[in-house]
Motif scaffolding. Structure first.
Motif, short mmCIF file in Angstrom:
data_model
loop_
_atom_site.label_atom_id
_atom_site.label_comp_id
_atom_site.label_asym_id
_atom_site.label_seq_id
_atom_site.Cartn_x
_atom_site.Cartn_y
_atom_site.Cartn_z
N GLU A 183 -41.57 4.49 -1.37
CA GLU A 183 -40.29 5.20 -1.24
C GLU A 183 -39.54 5.10 -2.55
O GLU A 183 -39.30 4.00 -3.06
CB GLU A 183 -39.47 4.60 -0.10
N GLU A 184 -39.19 6.26 -3.13
CA GLU A 184 -38.53 6.30 -4.44
C GLU A 184 -37.43 7.36 -4.44
O GLU A 184 -37.50 8.37 -3.73
CB GLU A 184 -39.55 6.63 -5.54
N CYS A 185 -36.45 7.12 -5.29
CA CYS A 185 -35.40 8.11 -5.53
C CYS A 185 -35.84 9.00 -6.70
O CYS A 185 -36.20 8.49 -7.77
CB CYS A 185 -34.09 7.41 -5.87
N VAL A 186 -35.88 10.32 -6.49
CA VAL A 186 -36.33 11.25 -7.52
C VAL A 186 -35.25 12.32 -7.73
O VAL A 186 -34.40 12.56 -6.86
CB VAL A 186 -37.66 11.93 -7.12
N PRO A 187 -35.26 12.99 -8.88
CA PRO A 187 -34.30 14.08 -9.09
C PRO A 187 -34.54 15.21 -8.09
O PRO A 187 -35.67 15.47 -7.69
CB PRO A 187 -34.59 14.54 -10.53
N ALA A 188 -33.49 15.89 -7.66
CA ALA A 188 -33.64 17.07 -6.80
C ALA A 188 -34.44 18.12 -7.55
O ALA A 188 -34.27 18.31 -8.76
CB ALA A 188 -32.27 17.62 -6.40
N GLY A 189 -35.35 18.81 -6.85
CA GLY A 189 -36.16 19.82 -7.51
C GLY A 189 -37.31 20.25 -6.64
O GLY A 189 -37.39 19.94 -5.45
N GLU A 190 -38.24 20.99 -7.26
CA GLU A 190 -39.43 21.44 -6.57
C GLU A 190 -40.58 20.50 -6.91
O GLU A 190 -40.78 20.13 -8.07
CB GLU A 190 -39.79 22.87 -6.99
N TYR A 191 -41.35 20.13 -5.87
CA TYR A 191 -42.44 19.17 -6.05
C TYR A 191 -43.70 19.66 -5.36
O TYR A 191 -43.63 20.39 -4.34
CB TYR A 191 -42.05 17.80 -5.47
N THR A 192 -44.83 19.25 -5.93
CA THR A 192 -46.12 19.48 -5.28
C THR A 192 -46.77 18.12 -5.03
O THR A 192 -46.93 17.32 -5.96
CB THR A 192 -47.05 20.35 -6.14
N PHE A 193 -47.13 17.91 -3.78
CA PHE A 193 -47.78 16.66 -3.35
C PHE A 193 -49.25 16.97 -3.03
O PHE A 193 -49.53 17.90 -2.25
CB PHE A 193 -47.08 16.10 -2.12
N VAL A 194 -50.17 16.23 -3.65
CA VAL A 194 -51.61 16.41 -3.39
C VAL A 194 -52.19 15.06 -2.97
O VAL A 194 -52.08 14.07 -3.71
CB VAL A 194 -52.35 16.94 -4.63
N ILE A 195 -52.80 15.03 -1.80
CA ILE A 195 -53.50 13.82 -1.34
C ILE A 195 -54.99 14.12 -1.33
O ILE A 195 -55.42 15.22 -0.95
CB ILE A 195 -53.00 13.37 0.06
N SER A 196 -55.81 13.15 -1.79
CA SER A 196 -57.24 13.39 -2.01
C SER A 196 -58.06 12.25 -1.44
O SER A 196 -57.59 11.12 -1.29
CB SER A 196 -57.54 13.55 -3.50
N SER A 199 -36.85 23.01 -4.39
CA SER A 199 -36.58 24.12 -5.29
C SER A 199 -35.89 23.58 -6.53
O SER A 199 -35.10 22.63 -6.45
CB SER A 199 -35.68 25.17 -4.62
N CYS A 200 -36.19 24.20 -7.65
CA CYS A 200 -35.53 23.77 -8.89
C CYS A 200 -34.03 24.10 -8.85
O CYS A 200 -33.24 23.50 -9.58
CB CYS A 200 -36.17 24.43 -10.10
N ASN A 201 -33.64 25.06 -8.00
CA ASN A 201 -32.22 25.44 -7.95
C ASN A 201 -31.66 25.46 -6.53
O ASN A 201 -30.46 25.39 -6.33
CB ASN A 201 -32.02 26.85 -8.55
N GLY A 202 -32.56 25.58 -5.52
CA GLY A 202 -32.10 25.81 -4.16
C GLY A 202 -31.86 24.54 -3.37
O GLY A 202 -31.93 23.43 -3.89
#
Length: 596
Positions: A527-540, A581-584
């Motif tokens: 669990e981490e605090c990250v900047p608001a934005g758009e992210y892609t999560f990939v699990i492999s 979203s980078c803006n939404g």
């Protein structure tokens, strides 16, 4: 001569009534008893094995499962609450009817399940390509092969019958995807079995045949494989004065004798390694440490035509030097004496030899355990010593300060609950080297136990002196968004990885690499605090079978700012989720399926 008058006289007086016509053959370092063979099995020459034959070895019922639950012996045990039909978590010191600490029972195959009257040695094999795991158990009538990839549902794939007669002594190791099997049965030789055959068994259990048999000796008491060199070391044979009979297995279907070391007589067991320890004179050389009845004997076997004994070290209070294993830094040899508990009335005694100077080993002393049980076979993995201690079952010792003989018992699983006395019943051996963390134990009267040491630190010595908990710091406020990734691993945790990429700047934000998760069936949370934005999560999954459901019931959950974005487990090679979203605004929660 390496003789113990009192020991040898005791042995002659204690021979079972079926032994007759005994002839003593003297060699430089060992007296071997030549005995006529009883009706199905050959009597073993050494004293501990003679005492083993005097015990009753009636098969024991399972102390888990539906029948055990109906008995009412443990009102807290309920099959439906467990992960498998013969599984039991260790709760309040009990797993079904088995006393335990920090070790769970995943499954049990009893002797009737295995179609056998008694069990003995055990080893394991992991298929490198698939990660599938198999237990190989010695039985009175032959050898059993069990798939334990799903440790809650073991499958007996088949059995390889003994090459000649039945025997209480069988020993197994693996080399280059082949099992090698020896026995005290007269004329048995060394059976060689291609383990890749286990990968495609359509209608188990089957009756197997050996791929070939090495006939350079008849009976043997033990066998060791140096997998780094593909040399096999058979000991306790009628060749080489009972010492090292060495076989080149570089071509497994055409094994050839590579050497014979007889300089210290009968060797009960041996470990051989490419040495990488503190004695710089021998780094890179092949070194064997033999448990030779009353000494630890060290031999440089690099040149099979000119093997050199480096040291032969005895110790105070020896009764029968049985078996041992090097620490992973090759600095100490931890070993057991099979007869000191019964002979001296002491607790389970684990001995330590300082072998930092291979030509001048130093006996440091011993650690006494919790019970009076006889120690039989032990193996070292990291800072843990996994011991099969007959009536006490599996004991796990943690090395605290080996030079000062400090160990602590980190866990145990008692497969013979009625007694911890110094008798030859219960756990014969164990194998702790499966990548999944599964440990298998062979019980002479019980069968195959599939276990898991959970690694929980032992409680304080005095439970009334529990430590005062440290104050919990106030949480740091998050000025962005909180990402929480929860992964419940399957049976192969090393295969799982994930990465979270910030699509607004293309940078990797968080990740867990393949190999970072080390424990199966374990919940890991990041669990981490990250900047608001758009992210892609990939699990492999490196093997391509996801987290569920072929090899365990793993799963994952992805949360963003308190909202569940994705969850699942059946994804094959990988699964990708993009959110934010980078803006939404923050994303909408994923719909929750209606309950069924």
């Amino acid at each position: 001569m390496k003789l113990h008058f009192s020991r040898d006289i005791f042995l002659l007086l204690s021979l079972p009534s079926f032994v007759y016509g005994a002839e003593l053959k003297s060699s430089e370092n060992h007296i071997r008893r030549v005995q006529k063979k009883p009706k199905e099995e050959e009597a073993n020459p050494h004293q501990g094995c003679q005492l083993f034959l005097k015990e009753k070895h009636d098969p024991q019922p399972a102390l888990v499962g539906a029948a055990y639950e109906l008995s009412g012996a443990n009102p807290d045990y309920h099959v439906q609450a467990q992960a498998g039909a013969s599984a039991s978590e260790c709760v309040n010191g009990q797993a079904g009817g088995y006393p335990c600490n920090n070790v769970d029972l995943l499954s049990l195959l009893t002797l009737p399940n295995l179609g056998s009257g008694a069990a003995n040695d055990i080893w394991g094999w992991t298929h490198a390509g698939s990660g599938r795991e198999f237990a190989i158990i010695g039985l009175r009538e032959g050898t059993g092969f069990i798939e334990i990839t799903d440790p809650y549902n073991p499958v007996l794939l088949g059995k390889l019958p003994t090459a000649t007669g039945n025997s209480s002594w069988r020993d197994i190791k693996t080399v280059n995807d082949y099992a090698v099997i020896v026995s005290e049965a007269s004329g048995h030789g060394m059976q060689i079995f291609d383990l890749n055959r286990l990968l495609s068994i359509g209608n188990p259990p089957q009756t197997f045949s050996a791929d070939t048999t090495y006939g350079g000796f008849g009976n043997a008491h033990n066998v060791f494989v140096n997998e780094d060199t593909s040399f096999v070391y058979a000991v306790g044979t009628s060749t080489c004065n009972g010492g090292l009979h060495i076989i080149d297995m570089s071509n497994p279907l055409n094994p050839t004798q590579a050497g014979c070391y007889s300089g210290d007589g009968y060797s009960h067991d041996v470990q051989c390694v490419i040495y990488n320890g503190p004695d710089s004179s021998y780094v890179g050389r092949e070194i064997c440490l033999g448990s030779n009845e009353d000494t630890i004997t060290i031999v440089d076997v690099t040149n099979k035509s000119n093997m050199i004994q480096l040291a032969r070290k005895s110790y105070a209070g020896d009764r029968y030097t049985h078996q041992g294993w090097l620490t992973e830094d090759h600095a100490y040899f931890i070993f057991n004496d099979e007869l000191d508990e019964q002979g001296f009335g002491v607790k389970t005694r684990t001995h330590i030899m300082d072998v930092r100077n291979l030509q001048n080993p130093i006996y440091l002393g011993y650690h006494d355990g919790r019970t009076n049980a006889i120690d039989h076979n032990l193996y070292v993995l990291g800072d843990l010593v996994y011991q099969a201690n007959y009536r006490a079952g599996l004991n796990v010792l943690k090395i605290v300060d080996i030079e000062n003989l400090e160990f602590e018992e980190a866990g145990y699983f008692d497969i013979y609950p009625s007694s911890n006395s110094a008798n030859f019943n219960g756990a014969w051996s164990n194998y702790p080297y499966f990548p999944s963390g599964t440990v298998v134990v062979s019980g002479v009267e019980q069968g195959l136990f599939v276990l898991k040491y959970d690694g929980t630190p032992p409680p304080p010595t005095d439970p009334t002196l529990a430590p005062t908990p440290a104050p919990t710091p106030a949480p740091t406020p998050c000025n962005g968004k909180t990402v929480k990734v929860s992964v419940l691993t399957d049976n192969y945790p090393l295969e799982t990885s994930w990465v979270l990429t910030n699509d607004c700047n293309g940078e990797e934000q968080l990740s867990v690499g393949a190999g970072d998760y080390t424990s199966g069936s374990t919940l890991y949370t990041t669990e981490e605090c990250v900047p608001a934005g758009e992210y892609t999560f990939v699990i492999s999954d490196t093997y391509g079978d996801g987290l569920c459901c072929a090899y365990g019931t793993g799963s994952y959950t992805l949360e963003y700012d308190g909202t569940t974005i994705e969850e699942g487990g059946e994804f094959g090679q990988s699964e990708s989720t993009t959110f934010g979203s980078c803006n939404g605004p923050s994303p909408t929660a994923a719909p929750t399926a209606a309950p069924t």
